[in-house]
Scaffold this active site. Structure first.
Site, PDB file in Angstrom:
ATOM      1  N   GLU A 215      33.482  11.316  19.659  1.00 42.63           N
ATOM      2  CA  GLU A 215      32.176  11.403  18.425  1.00 42.63           C
ATOM      3  C   GLU A 215      32.031  13.169  19.024  1.00 42.63           C
ATOM      4  O   GLU A 215      32.177  12.978  20.460  1.00 42.63           O
ATOM      5  CB  GLU A 215      30.672  11.268  18.916  1.00 42.63           C
ATOM      6  N   CYS A 249      26.494  19.593  19.299  1.00 41.67           N
ATOM      7  CA  CYS A 249      27.399  18.775  18.795  1.00 41.67           C
ATOM      8  C   CYS A 249      26.877  19.054  17.134  1.00 41.67           C
ATOM      9  O   CYS A 249      27.985  19.553  16.405  1.00 41.67           O
ATOM     10  CB  CYS A 249      28.023  17.470  19.208  1.00 41.67           C
TER      11      CYS A 249
END
Length: 474
Positions: A215, A249
């Site tokens: 991720e 993110c």
């Protein structure tokens, strides 16, 4: 010493896992409930630890994103576990289906899963994966970020009250510990963090052929489309960019706006940011940059942009003096007239800096997105269904939120993951259960001598040719 501790823990977890097989649903539910209790009962302690790690972090934000945000995926797993774990009946092709043959998939736990967590949401981005790991029947080992030592220490202090070391264990330390952790022969490894580090993780896992979920991040764009509601759009962009001071993110990394709307976009962004954060330095709702190195990096990128012709507009409604403060709080910086040679247009920003890029038509905006690496998230604002569909059809990203930013990550029934440089694999909800499970194919043969009937048993003859002819049809 850490190598031995890591290896010993992995061996103990794998041995206990193998002894326990099959892992009952009651055992999985018990672990999920203990995981939720561990976070809930220490929620305020996590708020204190995270504020210490960041220099200041909003208590309410931590409760929302890291504490309550960790309970949600566990509660979702508890609610749906029975359905996820059911064997999946599959079809059997003719003529075996008529003879009583059966086929199904059993979802079996993999074993021991390694979790390498980041610093920006160091509770949520541990417990989100752990929800899927425990639901699937696995054990877990977690490597915490060295940038959040107080949070890492808290996990190590409290985990023993809820779990045996052969169920869930935490480890902390610098890059050398992270390298040793990634090199362990896990049954699965999930890493959340920067793309550059993700490459090293993948290399480290390769020698053991460890399956890896990455991720990562990237430059998640916002496209402001035709006739978008400007006040609502800019408020949601500002909220997404300033939450956790942009250290997300999925934070909007740059905004693509119709050229004619650019001045209004900038003014509305300033208005929205000022309304939410009328002051910053003493504002308990606004989070600081994680450390001096990251703060200095952001300042250097602004200097680089200015040197290359950008106009930087600082949103500082109370005219506070940040230069004389020893705080690492950083106001929103809107950057106009950006060019591709600026560092902030080449790297993921991960802070409260927002470049504005003008476009003339929607295809130009799409081209701007597509000539960069595929992002973790993409955001589109606008009521035009045809334009919206063109954006989603012609771009590739990990996920999309329409008429808002970031929110797709909080939908537990949607897979969360990147594509290409923004990651590989996905988790959350049923997709996490599947990621951390082995889908084992099971076939039960019919009572008849199927090999003979299918012409598979020598000597080959008419039955063989009949079987070949049947299978060649399409």
């Amino acid at each position: 010493m850490y190598n031995m501790n890591l290896t010993d823990t992995l061996c103990a977890q794998r041995a206990s896992f193998m002894d326990e097989l099959p892992v009952s649903l009651d055992t999985r539910r018990d672990r999920l409930k203990r995981a939720a209790a561990m976070i809930k009962e220490h929620g305020q302690h996590f708020c204190d630890a995270l504020s210490e790690d960041f220099g200041h972090r909003s208590r309410e934000q931590t409760m929302l994103t890291d504490v309550a945000g960790s309970i949600a995926p566990i509660a979702h797993a508890l609610k749906h576990l029975d359905d996820w774990a059911k064997p999946d009946k599959r079809s059997v092709q003719f003529p075996l289906n008529l003879m009583g043959a059966k086929a199904w998939v059993e979802y079996q736990p993999k074993g021991v899963v390694g979790v390498i967590s980041p610093w920006n949401f160091p509770v949520n981005l541990v417990m989100g994966p752990v929800a899927g790991i425990f639901a699937a029947g696995n054990r877990a080992m977690v490597k915490s970020s060295e940038y959040t030592p107080a949070t890492a220490a808290l996990f190590e202090q409290i985990v023993g009250d809820y779990f045996a070391p052969d169920e869930l264990a935490f480890f902390s330390g610098g890059p050398e510990v992270g390298k040793a952790f990634a090199e362990l022969p896990f049954d699965h490894l999930i890493f959340t963090g920067a793309t550059g580090i993700g490459r090293h993780i993948l290399h480290a896992a390769a020698d053991n052929l460890t399956p890896v979920t990455l991720e990562l991040g990237g430059k998640s764009p916002v496209i402001i489309g035709k006739n978008a509601d400007m006040a609502r759009t800019t408020e949601r962009i500002a909220l997404g960019k300033m939450l956790n001071a942009g250290q997300i993110c999925l934070a909007p990394d740059y905004v693509l706006t119709p050229a004619a709307q650019e001045p209004r976009v900038v003014e509305e962004l300033k208005k929205a940011a000022s309304a939410m954060y009328p002051t910053l330095l003493a504002n308990p709702d606004y989070t600081a940059i994680i450390n001096d190195r990251h703060h200095q990096r952001l300042e250097q990128w602004l200097d680089d942009a200015r040197a290359k012709g950008a106009t930087v507009e600082t949103v500082n409604p109370a005219n506070e003096d940040f230069s004389s403060s020893n705080s690492r709080k950083m106001p929103l910086h809107i950057v106009r007239d950006v060019t591709d040679d600026m560092t902030l247009m080449q790297e993921e920003i991960f802070g409260p800096i927002l470049p504005i890029v003008k476009y003339t038509d929607i295809d130009e905006a799409i081209q701007q997105v597509n000539r960069r690496d595929r992002p973790l998230g993409l955001y589109y604002f606008g009521p035009d269904a045809q334009e919206r569909q063109r954006v989603t059809d012609r771009t590739i990203s990990g996920g999309v939120t329409i008429d808002d930013v970031v929110f797709h990550v909080s939908m537990e029934d949607l897979p969360f993951g990147g594509v290409g440089p923004s990651g590989m694999g996905s988790y959350h909800g049923r997709d996490g259960f599947l990621t951390f499970s082995h889908a084992k194919a099971v076939f039960k043969q019919a009572r008849f001598d199927v090999a003979k009937l299918a012409g598979l048993k020598p000597p080959y003859g008419k039955a063989t040719q009949t079987s070949i002819d049947r299978q060649m049809k399409f």
